[in-house]
Design a protein around this motif. Structure first.
Motif, PDB file in Angstrom:
ATOM      1  N   SER A   1       0.706  -1.099   0.170  1.00  0.00           N
ATOM      2  CA  SER A   1      -0.116   0.164   0.205  1.00  0.00           C
ATOM      3  C   SER A   1       0.804   1.092   0.054  1.00  0.00           C
ATOM      4  N   LEU A   2       2.127   1.238   0.448  1.00  0.00           N
ATOM      5  CA  LEU A   2       2.993   2.280   0.309  1.00  0.00           C
ATOM      6  C   LEU A   2       3.720   2.513  -0.698  1.00  0.00           C
ATOM      7  N   ILE A   3       4.157   1.286  -1.304  1.00  0.00           N
ATOM      8  CA  ILE A   3       5.362   1.328  -2.304  1.00  0.00           C
ATOM      9  C   ILE A   3       4.816   0.601  -3.850  1.00  0.00           C
ATOM     10  N   GLY A   4       3.773   0.003  -3.642  1.00  0.00           N
ATOM     11  CA  GLY A   4       3.352  -0.789  -4.869  1.00  0.00           C
ATOM     12  C   GLY A   4       4.148  -1.918  -5.009  1.00  0.00           C
ATOM     13  N   HIS A   5       4.360  -2.276  -6.347  1.00  0.00           N
ATOM     14  CA  HIS A   5       5.305  -3.646  -6.676  1.00  0.00           C
ATOM     15  C   HIS A   5       6.434  -3.260  -7.338  1.00  0.00           C
ATOM     16  N   PRO A   6       7.690  -2.617  -6.548  1.00  0.00           N
ATOM     17  CA  PRO A   6       8.862  -2.169  -7.393  1.00  0.00           C
ATOM     18  C   PRO A   6       9.272  -3.148  -8.520  1.00  0.00           C
ATOM     19  N   GLN A   7       9.544  -2.782  -9.649  1.00  0.00           N
ATOM     20  CA  GLN A   7      10.090  -3.388 -10.596  1.00  0.00           C
ATOM     21  C   GLN A   7      11.451  -3.009 -11.058  1.00  0.00           C
ATOM     22  N   GLN A   8      12.182  -1.977 -10.373  1.00  0.00           N
ATOM     23  CA  GLN A   8      13.364  -1.348 -10.685  1.00  0.00           C
ATOM     24  C   GLN A   8      13.874  -1.147  -9.183  1.00  0.00           C
ATOM     25  N   GLY A   9      15.213  -0.871  -9.330  1.00  0.00           N
ATOM     26  CA  GLY A   9      15.835  -0.302  -7.973  1.00  0.00           C
ATOM     27  C   GLY A   9      17.140  -1.268  -7.892  1.00  0.00           C
ATOM     28  N   ALA A  10      18.250  -0.528  -7.449  1.00  0.00           N
ATOM     29  CA  ALA A  10      19.575  -0.923  -7.136  1.00  0.00           C
ATOM     30  C   ALA A  10      19.575  -2.050  -5.921  1.00  0.00           C
ATOM     31  N   VAL A  11      20.316  -3.067  -6.248  1.00  0.00           N
ATOM     32  CA  VAL A  11      20.214  -4.069  -5.239  1.00  0.00           C
ATOM     33  C   VAL A  11      22.006  -4.054  -4.883  1.00  0.00           C
ATOM     34  N   TRP A  12      22.235  -3.719  -3.597  1.00  0.00           N
ATOM     35  CA  TRP A  12      23.741  -3.658  -3.543  1.00  0.00           C
ATOM     36  C   TRP A  12      24.146  -3.861  -2.081  1.00  0.00           C
ATOM     37  N   LEU A  13      25.379  -4.198  -2.146  1.00  0.00           N
ATOM     38  CA  LEU A  13      26.054  -4.578  -0.793  1.00  0.00           C
ATOM     39  C   LEU A  13      27.454  -4.081  -0.492  1.00  0.00           C
ATOM     40  N   GLN A  14      27.813  -3.435   0.638  1.00  0.00           N
ATOM     41  CA  GLN A  14      29.231  -3.083   0.857  1.00  0.00           C
ATOM     42  C   GLN A  14      29.824  -4.014   2.170  1.00  0.00           C
ATOM     43  N   VAL A  15      31.088  -3.941   2.126  1.00  0.00           N
ATOM     44  CA  VAL A  15      31.565  -4.725   3.383  1.00  0.00           C
ATOM     45  C   VAL A  15      32.753  -3.783   3.717  1.00  0.00           C
ATOM     46  N   ASN A  16      32.474  -3.028   4.829  1.00  0.00           N
ATOM     47  CA  ASN A  16      33.758  -2.054   5.431  1.00  0.00           C
ATOM     48  C   ASN A  16      33.965  -1.037   4.233  1.00  0.00           C
ATOM     49  N   GLY A  17      32.991  -0.518   3.789  1.00  0.00           N
ATOM     50  CA  GLY A  17      32.879   0.546   2.782  1.00  0.00           C
ATOM     51  C   GLY A  17      33.288   0.044   1.235  1.00  0.00           C
ATOM     52  N   VAL A  18      33.523  -0.966   1.291  1.00  0.00           N
ATOM     53  CA  VAL A  18      33.959  -1.602  -0.264  1.00  0.00           C
ATOM     54  C   VAL A  18      32.747  -2.344  -0.946  1.00  0.00           C
ATOM     55  N   GLU A  19      32.264  -1.856  -2.093  1.00  0.00           N
ATOM     56  CA  GLU A  19      31.131  -2.599  -2.506  1.00  0.00           C
ATOM     57  C   GLU A  19      31.809  -3.966  -3.247  1.00  0.00           C
ATOM     58  N   ARG A  20      30.560  -4.952  -2.847  1.00  0.00           N
ATOM     59  CA  ARG A  20      31.082  -6.343  -3.297  1.00  0.00           C
ATOM     60  C   ARG A  20      29.983  -6.534  -4.346  1.00  0.00           C
ATOM     61  N   GLN A  21      28.501  -6.370  -4.107  1.00  0.00           N
ATOM     62  CA  GLN A  21      27.411  -6.818  -4.847  1.00  0.00           C
ATOM     63  C   GLN A  21      26.535  -5.541  -5.286  1.00  0.00           C
ATOM     64  N   ARG A  22      26.300  -5.562  -6.887  1.00  0.00           N
ATOM     65  CA  ARG A  22      25.404  -4.543  -7.192  1.00  0.00           C
ATOM     66  C   ARG A  22      24.739  -5.092  -8.268  1.00  0.00           C
ATOM     67  N   SER A  23      23.561  -4.882  -8.104  1.00  0.00           N
ATOM     68  CA  SER A  23      22.693  -5.263  -9.320  1.00  0.00           C
ATOM     69  C   SER A  23      21.388  -4.291  -9.329  1.00  0.00           C
ATOM     70  N   SER A  24      20.363  -4.776 -10.278  1.00  0.00           N
ATOM     71  CA  SER A  24      19.332  -4.009 -10.085  1.00  0.00           C
ATOM     72  C   SER A  24      18.014  -4.919 -10.061  1.00  0.00           C
ATOM     73  N   LEU A  25      16.713  -4.592  -9.656  1.00  0.00           N
ATOM     74  CA  LEU A  25      15.632  -5.741  -9.724  1.00  0.00           C
ATOM     75  C   LEU A  25      15.155  -6.223 -11.170  1.00  0.00           C
TER      76      LEU A  25
END
Length: 229
Positions: free
Chosen positions: A144-168
């Motif tokens: 009810s607040l955001i609908g059904h997101p089809q896009q948006g970055a998916v990401w993860l950093q460890v100690n400030g260093v990016e390891r994972q990045r993609s999108s929905l």
């Protein structure tokens, strides 16, 4: 009135964004390989492969993560989490999203060395996935607040260093397709969670590591890995 041989657990629940209500967790289904990883398996679209974690694996994604026993390769996997609000089986893809109550971001934490050893021996690898605290999840955001997101970055950093990045929108199987496929095998129930797979970049964690991860428009988590037991 029912009588129990001992008092049952109160049950696992998650925060709900913007509300004092709680989302009661039923079962946790996980999908493997739902992003291109750049290997031969990506050349042909494989049928979805599901496995499970117990509800007791779910914890709120905050504070300190427990470093689990029996592993030297404790790995992170950032994933979109789908929270089911309406039960159903053999759900058509066209109306599958009607069964979604909300979305969250979560970590599918894995004892990778146990998983690889089990795979090599042709054995089940449940122990690699189903340990206590292996599914830290952010607050559930209602549809009810955001609908059904089809896009948006998916990401993860460890100690400030990016390891994972993609999108929905890079997911091989959409949320609707995942729900429809899973419901052909088992009747989905309100409170079920579906973790929809992780992008490449999975890596090992060490005690003291700080994880910052999230999915744009859905949720973000900031946690630290605790000491080995």
């Amino acid at each position: 009135m029912s009588h129990y041989v001992f008092a049952p657990d109160a049950g696992v629940t998650l925060d709900v964004q913007g509300s004092e209500a709680r989302f009661p967790v039923n079962r946790v289904f996980c999908l493997g390989r739902n992003y291109p990883w750049g290997d031969a398996q990506d050349a042909v679209r494989q049928a979805p492969m599901f496995f499970m974690k117990p509800a007791t694996a779910v914890v709120q994604a905050q504070g300190e993560l427990v470093y689990p026993p029996l592993t030297e390769e404790f790995c992170h996997e950032i994933e979109l989490v789908v929270a089911i609000g309406t039960e159903g089986s053999d759900i058509p893809e066209a109306c599958a999203l009607e069964h979604v109550w909300g979305y969250a971001a979560g970590l599918d934490l894995t004892r990778r060395d146990l998983q690889m050893a089990a795979k090599a021996a042709g054995q089940p690898w449940e122990a690699a996935k189903a340990f206590d605290g292996s599914a830290p999840i952010t607050a559930v955001v209602p549809v009810s607040l955001i609908g059904h997101p089809q896009q948006g970055a998916v990401w993860l950093q460890v100690n400030g260093v990016e390891r994972q990045r993609s999108s929905l929108d890079a997911q091989i199987w959409s949320v609707a397709q995942i729900i429809s496929r899973l419901s052909q095998s088992i009747r989905l129930r309100a409170g079920d969670l579906i973790m929809t797979g992780t992008p490449p970049g999975v890596g090992a964690l060490q005690p003291g590591d700080v994880i910052n991860a999230g999915i744009d428009g859905i949720g973000q988590l900031d946690v630290r890995v605790g000491a080995r037991r």
